[in-house]
Scaffold this active site. Structure first.
Site, PDB file in Angstrom:
ATOM      1  N   CYS A  77     -13.245 -35.237  38.796  1.00 12.48           N
ATOM      2  CA  CYS A  77     -14.055 -34.415  39.698  1.00 12.48           C
ATOM      3  C   CYS A  77     -15.417 -35.069  39.844  1.00 12.48           C
ATOM      4  O   CYS A  77     -16.200 -35.118  38.884  1.00 12.48           O
ATOM      5  CB  CYS A  77     -14.212 -32.986  39.155  1.00 12.48           C
ATOM      6  SG  CYS A  77     -15.208 -31.924  40.230  1.00 12.48           S
ATOM      7  N   CYS A  80     -18.379 -32.303  39.408  1.00 21.57           N
ATOM      8  CA  CYS A  80     -18.696 -31.872  38.048  1.00 21.57           C
ATOM      9  C   CYS A  80     -18.803 -33.046  37.080  1.00 21.57           C
ATOM     10  O   CYS A  80     -19.213 -32.844  35.926  1.00 21.57           O
ATOM     11  CB  CYS A  80     -17.630 -30.899  37.540  1.00 21.57           C
ATOM     12  SG  CYS A  80     -17.508 -29.371  38.501  1.00 21.57           S
ATOM     13  N   HIS A  90     -11.061 -27.836  40.864  1.00 25.59           N
ATOM     14  CA  HIS A  90     -12.433 -27.488  41.238  1.00 25.59           C
ATOM     15  C   HIS A  90     -12.399 -26.365  42.264  1.00 25.59           C
ATOM     16  O   HIS A  90     -11.691 -26.443  43.270  1.00 25.59           O
ATOM     17  CB  HIS A  90     -13.148 -28.702  41.820  1.00 25.59           C
ATOM     18  CG  HIS A  90     -14.598 -28.453  42.113  1.00 25.59           C
ATOM     19  ND1 HIS A  90     -15.598 -28.623  41.176  1.00 25.59           N
ATOM     20  CD2 HIS A  90     -15.220 -28.004  43.248  1.00 25.59           C
ATOM     21  CE1 HIS A  90     -16.767 -28.326  41.708  1.00 25.59           C
ATOM     22  NE2 HIS A  90     -16.568 -27.950  42.965  1.00 25.59           N
ATOM     23  N   CYS A  94     -16.895 -21.128  43.556  1.00 25.40           N
ATOM     24  CA  CYS A  94     -17.658 -21.013  42.306  1.00 25.40           C
ATOM     25  C   CYS A  94     -18.432 -22.285  41.990  1.00 25.40           C
ATOM     26  O   CYS A  94     -19.336 -22.267  41.152  1.00 25.40           O
ATOM     27  CB  CYS A  94     -16.712 -20.694  41.147  1.00 25.40           C
ATOM     28  SG  CYS A  94     -15.832 -19.127  41.305  1.00 25.40           S
ATOM     29  N   CYS A  97     -15.343 -26.529  37.906  1.00 22.49           N
ATOM     30  CA  CYS A  97     -13.944 -26.796  37.600  1.00 22.49           C
ATOM     31  C   CYS A  97     -13.434 -25.673  36.690  1.00 22.49           C
ATOM     32  O   CYS A  97     -14.090 -25.324  35.707  1.00 22.49           O
ATOM     33  CB  CYS A  97     -13.791 -28.147  36.920  1.00 22.49           C
ATOM     34  SG  CYS A  97     -13.879 -29.541  38.069  1.00 22.49           S
ATOM     35  N   HIS A 104      -9.000 -18.473  44.066  1.00 24.82           N
ATOM     36  CA  HIS A 104     -10.233 -17.678  44.092  1.00 24.82           C
ATOM     37  C   HIS A 104      -9.911 -16.386  44.836  1.00 24.82           C
ATOM     38  O   HIS A 104      -9.524 -16.409  45.999  1.00 24.82           O
ATOM     39  CB  HIS A 104     -11.364 -18.428  44.783  1.00 24.82           C
ATOM     40  CG  HIS A 104     -12.672 -17.699  44.700  1.00 24.82           C
ATOM     41  ND1 HIS A 104     -13.569 -17.875  43.656  1.00 24.82           N
ATOM     42  CD2 HIS A 104     -13.221 -16.752  45.510  1.00 24.82           C
ATOM     43  CE1 HIS A 104     -14.615 -17.080  43.840  1.00 24.82           C
ATOM     44  NE2 HIS A 104     -14.432 -16.403  44.947  1.00 24.82           N
ATOM     45  N   CYS A 105     -10.091 -15.266  44.144  1.00 26.07           N
ATOM     46  CA  CYS A 105      -9.664 -13.972  44.690  1.00 26.07           C
ATOM     47  C   CYS A 105     -10.841 -13.217  45.308  1.00 26.07           C
ATOM     48  O   CYS A 105     -11.796 -12.880  44.597  1.00 26.07           O
ATOM     49  CB  CYS A 105      -9.035 -13.121  43.573  1.00 26.07           C
ATOM     50  SG  CYS A 105      -8.459 -11.516  44.163  1.00 26.07           S
TER      51      CYS A 105
END
Length: 270
Positions: A77, A80, A90, A94, A97, A104-105
């Protein structure tokens, strides 16, 4: 009285699992997966892709990393600045990682991954039961409304609204929960269902499938008394996951130690 007791039990479990899904922060990779400042400079200053791959392979030499990129390189990544552990991805929302990232909810405004996947599943399950309970208890009043026995105008609106919302959410949650149950039974994340993890011998959608019972235990743990409670009981630490047993002839990662050294990995086979 029994109706009220059941209602409050379901409500407490629903609120508890929702709280845990929202406020359990995603787990990020440990420090040993982050590359040093010197390695970062060496990697960024190198313009040749093949040399960059060798640098990453050298850094990942002692890390338990077995999945690769589509081209066969080490998963890295650049935002990060870390070597990605297996099943780690990743999250652009947000900006970190996340270990064993599922998705992602927007419902819980949080990233669903290793730390809160069990809580998310329980949240779906108790939401489903909650909607079913409301629909079942309101349905008899809907029958009265349909037969004309319910004369109060406000009651009609409340009955229709509650039944419609409960049924609508029940149907939606039933498909979502069913899909995640299928994922758990195959030991896959949502991301892995769309794009199979790549091992050194190629993509394998069943690479982490250990069988139904072990797959279930990996998410919920071995203590069955904790399965239905939003208490952390998932196996492991999110950095390494047991892989499906393959014969050595089919799995160069486990078979050819010399090939490991050439590619920058000399970890003992798990």
């Amino acid at each position: 009285v029994a109706y009220l007791v059941i209602f409050h039990i379901l409500f407490v479990l629903f609120a508890w699992t929702y709280w845990k899904s929202v406020f359990t922060l995603p787990v990020q990779p440990a420090k040993k997966y982050h590359i040093s400042y010197a390695d970062q400079e060496r990697y960024e200053n190198e313009e040749r892709p093949e040399v960059q791959r060798q640098i990453l392979a050298e850094i990942a030499r002692k890390l338990p990393v077995y999945t690769r990129t589509g081209s066969g390189g080490i998963r890295f990544c650049d935002r990060c600045q870390l070597i990605k552990p297996d099943r780690c991805h990743h999250c652009s929302v947000c900006a970190i990682c996340v270990l064993k990232m599922d998705h992602h909810c927007p419902w819980v405004n949080n990233c669903i991954g290793f730390s809160n996947y069990k809580f998310f599943l329980l949240f779906l399950a108790y939401s489903l039961l909650y909607c079913l309970y409301i629909a079942a208890t309101v349905f008899k009043y809907f029958i009265k409304y349909w037969t004309g026995e319910l004369t109060n105008g406000r009651s009609k609106f409340h009955v229709l609204f509650l039944l419609f919302v409960a049924v609508m959410f029940f149907v939606s949650l039933m498909f979502l929960f069913g899909y995640h149950c299928w994922l758990v039974s195959r030991n896959r994340s949502t991301l892995e269902a769309f794009s199979a993890p790549v091992f050194q011998n190629g993509p394998d959608k069943n690479g982490f499938n250990l069988g139904f019972v072990k797959n279930l235990q990996q998410v919920f743990g071995e203590e069955k008394k904790l399965w239905l409670l939003p208490i952390a009981s998932s196996q492991g630490d999110g950095h390494f996951f047991p892989m499906r047993a393959l014969c050595e002839a089919q799995n160069p990662l486990l078979a050819n130690e010399e090939h490991w050294e050439d590619d920058g990995i000399d970890e003992e086979p798990h």
